[in-house]
Design a protein around this motif. Structure first.
Motif, PDB file in Angstrom:
ATOM      1  N   LEU A   6       0.842  -1.206   0.000  1.00 52.36           N
ATOM      2  CA  LEU A   6       0.000   0.000   0.000  1.00 52.36           C
ATOM      3  C   LEU A   6       0.873   1.249   0.000  1.00 52.36           C
ATOM      4  O   LEU A   6       0.619   2.214  -0.734  1.00 52.36           O
ATOM      5  N   ILE A   7       1.927   1.215   0.821  1.00 53.22           N
ATOM      6  CA  ILE A   7       2.809   2.382   0.920  1.00 53.22           C
ATOM      7  C   ILE A   7       3.497   2.641  -0.421  1.00 53.22           C
ATOM      8  O   ILE A   7       3.590   3.789  -0.878  1.00 53.22           O
ATOM      9  N   LEU A  10       0.974   4.323  -2.582  1.00 52.69           N
ATOM     10  CA  LEU A  10       0.696   5.718  -2.206  1.00 52.69           C
ATOM     11  C   LEU A  10       1.843   6.631  -2.627  1.00 52.69           C
ATOM     12  O   LEU A  10       1.620   7.754  -3.092  1.00 52.69           O
TER      13      LEU A  10
ATOM     14  N   LEU B  33       6.331   7.135   5.298  1.00 53.85           N
ATOM     15  CA  LEU B  33       5.132   6.319   5.515  1.00 53.85           C
ATOM     16  C   LEU B  33       5.481   5.003   6.205  1.00 53.85           C
ATOM     17  O   LEU B  33       4.724   4.521   7.065  1.00 53.85           O
ATOM     18  N   ALA B  37       3.890   3.998   9.616  1.00 51.38           N
ATOM     19  CA  ALA B  37       3.134   2.749   9.742  1.00 51.38           C
ATOM     20  C   ALA B  37       3.552   1.989  10.986  1.00 51.38           C
ATOM     21  O   ALA B  37       2.712   1.473  11.729  1.00 51.38           O
ATOM     22  N   ARG B  41       1.166   1.180  14.143  1.00 50.65           N
ATOM     23  CA  ARG B  41       0.931  -0.191  14.592  1.00 50.65           C
ATOM     24  C   ARG B  41       1.030  -0.257  16.109  1.00 50.65           C
ATOM     25  O   ARG B  41       0.178  -0.851  16.776  1.00 50.65           O
ATOM     26  N   GLU B  56      -4.105  -4.131  11.617  1.00 51.12           N
ATOM     27  CA  GLU B  56      -3.417  -3.825  10.363  1.00 51.12           C
ATOM     28  C   GLU B  56      -4.360  -3.124   9.370  1.00 51.12           C
ATOM     29  O   GLU B  56      -3.950  -2.228   8.636  1.00 51.12           O
ATOM     30  N   VAL B  59      -4.413   0.428  10.421  1.00 55.53           N
ATOM     31  CA  VAL B  59      -3.149   1.070  10.038  1.00 55.53           C
ATOM     32  C   VAL B  59      -3.252   1.514   8.581  1.00 55.53           C
ATOM     33  O   VAL B  59      -2.944   2.662   8.230  1.00 55.53           O
ATOM     34  N   GLN B  60      -3.743   0.625   7.724  1.00 56.16           N
ATOM     35  CA  GLN B  60      -3.826   0.947   6.296  1.00 56.16           C
ATOM     36  C   GLN B  60      -4.852   2.045   6.039  1.00 56.16           C
ATOM     37  O   GLN B  60      -4.632   2.936   5.218  1.00 56.16           O
ATOM     38  N   LEU B  63      -3.253   5.270   7.003  1.00 58.86           N
ATOM     39  CA  LEU B  63      -2.255   5.694   6.011  1.00 58.86           C
ATOM     40  C   LEU B  63      -2.949   6.320   4.798  1.00 58.86           C
ATOM     41  O   LEU B  63      -2.525   7.367   4.290  1.00 58.86           O
ATOM     42  N   LEU B  64      -4.019   5.679   4.357  1.00 58.74           N
ATOM     43  CA  LEU B  64      -4.749   6.198   3.202  1.00 58.74           C
ATOM     44  C   LEU B  64      -5.341   7.569   3.526  1.00 58.74           C
ATOM     45  O   LEU B  64      -5.260   8.504   2.725  1.00 58.74           O
ATOM     46  N   ALA B  65      -5.918   7.691   4.748  1.00 58.95           N
ATOM     47  CA  ALA B  65      -6.527   8.967   5.143  1.00 58.95           C
ATOM     48  C   ALA B  65      -5.475  10.065   5.194  1.00 58.95           C
ATOM     49  O   ALA B  65      -5.699  11.181   4.711  1.00 58.95           O
ATOM     50  N   HIS B  67      -2.712  10.182   3.590  1.00 55.72           N
ATOM     51  CA  HIS B  67      -2.275  10.475   2.217  1.00 55.72           C
ATOM     52  C   HIS B  67      -3.261  11.452   1.560  1.00 55.72           C
ATOM     53  O   HIS B  67      -2.871  12.444   0.943  1.00 55.72           O
TER      54      HIS B  67
END
Lengths: 211, 148
Positions: A6-7, A10, B33, B37, B41, B56, B59-60, B63-65, B67
Motif C-alpha cells: 500500500l505504501i 501511495l 510512511l 506505519a 501499529r 493492520e 493502520v492501512q 495511512l490512506l486517510a 495520504h
C-alpha cells in the motif's frame, strides 16, 4: 493487501502535497452565507427606515457580528486541521461574546431602573432570535460544506464553530432590518439567535463531517 | 527523560523526511510512511487489544486517510501529533461502527429469544415465565450430563 505494498502505491507518483486553501474555502462560504442572509433580511423583512439608522444601534450589531464571524472562522479553520491548536481562537470567541455581554450590561446600568425591562425586551425579543437563526441557515450549509473539504478530527467542535460563524453572519443580515436600539437587546437576543445554529452545528457535526 | 529525548529524535528525523515528501520527494515519502506505519501499529495495538485482527486494517485505513489529507499538514505542526490525531479519529470511527453493529446483534438476539419463548408459551399453554424456567432447568441438566 500488505501494508508495504500500500505504501509503495501511495508513494508512487505522489508528487508534492496539494495545497489546501482553508482560508479561501471558508472565506468563500462566509461570503456566500453573508450575501444570502443580507438579501433575505432586506427582501423578507425590509431595511431599517432611513430616518433612524443612527438610533437603531446598527453599528454595534455589525461590529458584534463581524468580530464574532472572524473569531469563529479562525476557530473553524483550526478545527479543520488535525492537531492544530484551537485554544487561541476559542479565547477569541469567548472574548467577543464576553465583550458584548459587558457592553450590554453597561448600557443597562445607565438606563433608569423602570426602563430596563422595556429596553431589554424591545418590541421584537420574541422574533429576533428566530430571525437571526433562520437567516443563518444558508451560511450554516455553506460553512459545513467548507469544513468537509478540510480534515476535522474534532467534528462536534468543528460543527459548533461552523454554526457560530453562520449565526454571526445571520446576525449581520438581521442587523440591516432590525430597529432595536439597545445594546442589551443585542447582547441577549442576538446571542440567543446565534446559539441556535451553533447548537445545530454541534449536533449534526459528527454526522455531516465524517471522513 | 531519555524517553522524551528519544521521542524528539524520532520526531526530528521524521519531520525532515516528511517536509521533503511534502515538496514532492517520493523516496522520502515512502520512507516516512514506513516509519509512520510502524508507529501507528504500536499506537493502535495498545488501544485495540480486543480486536488484534483489525489493527493492520486500521493502520492501512489511517495511512490512506493521511495520504488524502496531507494537504492539511503545515510546517507549524508536529508530524507525530498530526498523524496521531488522524489515527485517533479513525479509531473513534471504528468503535462507533462496531458499537452500532454489536447493538444490532444484541437486539436481534433478544427479539429471537422473546419470539421463541412466546411461541412455546402459545403452543403449550404455559405462561412465558414458566417456559423460561423450564428452558433454564433443561440447560442446567444438559450441562450436568456433559460434565458426567
Amino acid at each position: 493487501m500488505k501494508t508495504e505494498r500500500l505504501i509503495d502505491l501511495l508513494a508512487l507518483g505522489a508528487g508534492p502535497a496539494p495545497r489546501v486553501a482553508a482560508a479561501r474555502r471558508l472565506g468563500a462560504a462566509a461570503f456566500a452565507g453573508l450575501a444570502a442572509s443580507g438579501v433575505l433580511a432586506l427582501a423578507l423583512i425590509g431595511p431599517v427606515p432611513a430616518a433612524m439608522p443612527g438610533s437603531s444601534g446598527i453599528g454595534i450589531k455589525l461590529l458584534y457580528g463581524g468580530a464574532l464571524a472572524l473569531a469563529a472562522a479562525w476557530l473553524a479553520a483550526r478545527l479543520g486541521q488535525p492537531a492544530a491548536a484551537a485554544t487561541p481562537p476559542w479565547r477569541a470567541v469567548a472574548a467577543v461574546l464576553g465583550g458584548m455581554a459587558l457592553v450590554g450590561a453597561a448600557s443597562l446600568m445607565e438606563t433608569p431602573a423602570d426602563q430596563r425591562l422595556p429596553a431589554l425586551l424591545g418590541q421584537s425579543w420574541g422574533r429576533c432570535p428566530w430571525a437571526v437563526a433562520g437567516l443563518s441557515l444558508p451560511a450554516l450549509g455553506a460553512a459545513l460544506w467548507a469544513l468537509r473539504g478540510l480534515a476535522p478530527t474534532r467534528p462536534r467542535s468543528a460543527g459548533f464553530a461552523a454554526g457560530l460563524l453562520a449565526g454571526a453572519l445571520g446576525a449581520i443580515g438581521y442587523a440591516l432590518a432590525c430597529q432595536e436600539p439597545s445594546p442589551a437587546f443585542v447582547a441577549v437576543w442576538y446571542s440567543a439567535g446565534i446559539a441556535i445554529p451553533a447548537l445545530l452545528g454541534a449536533v449534526f457535526g459528527p454526522r455531516v463531517l465524517r471522513w | 527523560m531519555s524517553d522524551n529525548a528519544n521521542q524528539n529524535e524520532l520526531e526530528s528525523g521524521l519531520r525532515t523526511l516528511w517536509l521533503r515528501a511534502q515538496s514532492g520527494d517520493e523516496a522520502a515519502y515512502r520512507e516516512a510512511l514506513l516509519q509512520i506505519a510502524s508507529r501507528l501499529r504500536g499506537y493502535l495495538r495498545r488501544r485495540m487489544q480486543s480486536l488484534p485482527d483489525d489493527v493492520e486494517d486500521l493502520v492501512q485505513e489511517t495511512l490512506l486517510a493521511l495520504h488524502l489529507q496531507r494537504g492539511t499538514y503545515d510546517a507549524s505542526l508536529s508530524v507525530g501529533a498530526w498523524v496521531i490525531a488522524i489515527a485517533r479519529h479513525k479509531l473513534v470511527d471504528l468503535w462507533r461502527r462496531r458499537g452500532r453493529r454489536d447493538n444490532l446483534h444484541k437486539s436481534l438476539d433478544d427479539i429471537d429469544e422473546a419470539l421463541l419463548v412466546a411461541e412455546a408459551a402459545a403452543r403449550t399453554g404455559a405462561s412465558p415465565s414458566a417456559i423460561k424456567v423450564q428452558v433454564h432447568r433443561g440447560l442446567k441438566r444438559l450441562a450436568q450430563k456433559v460434565k458426567d
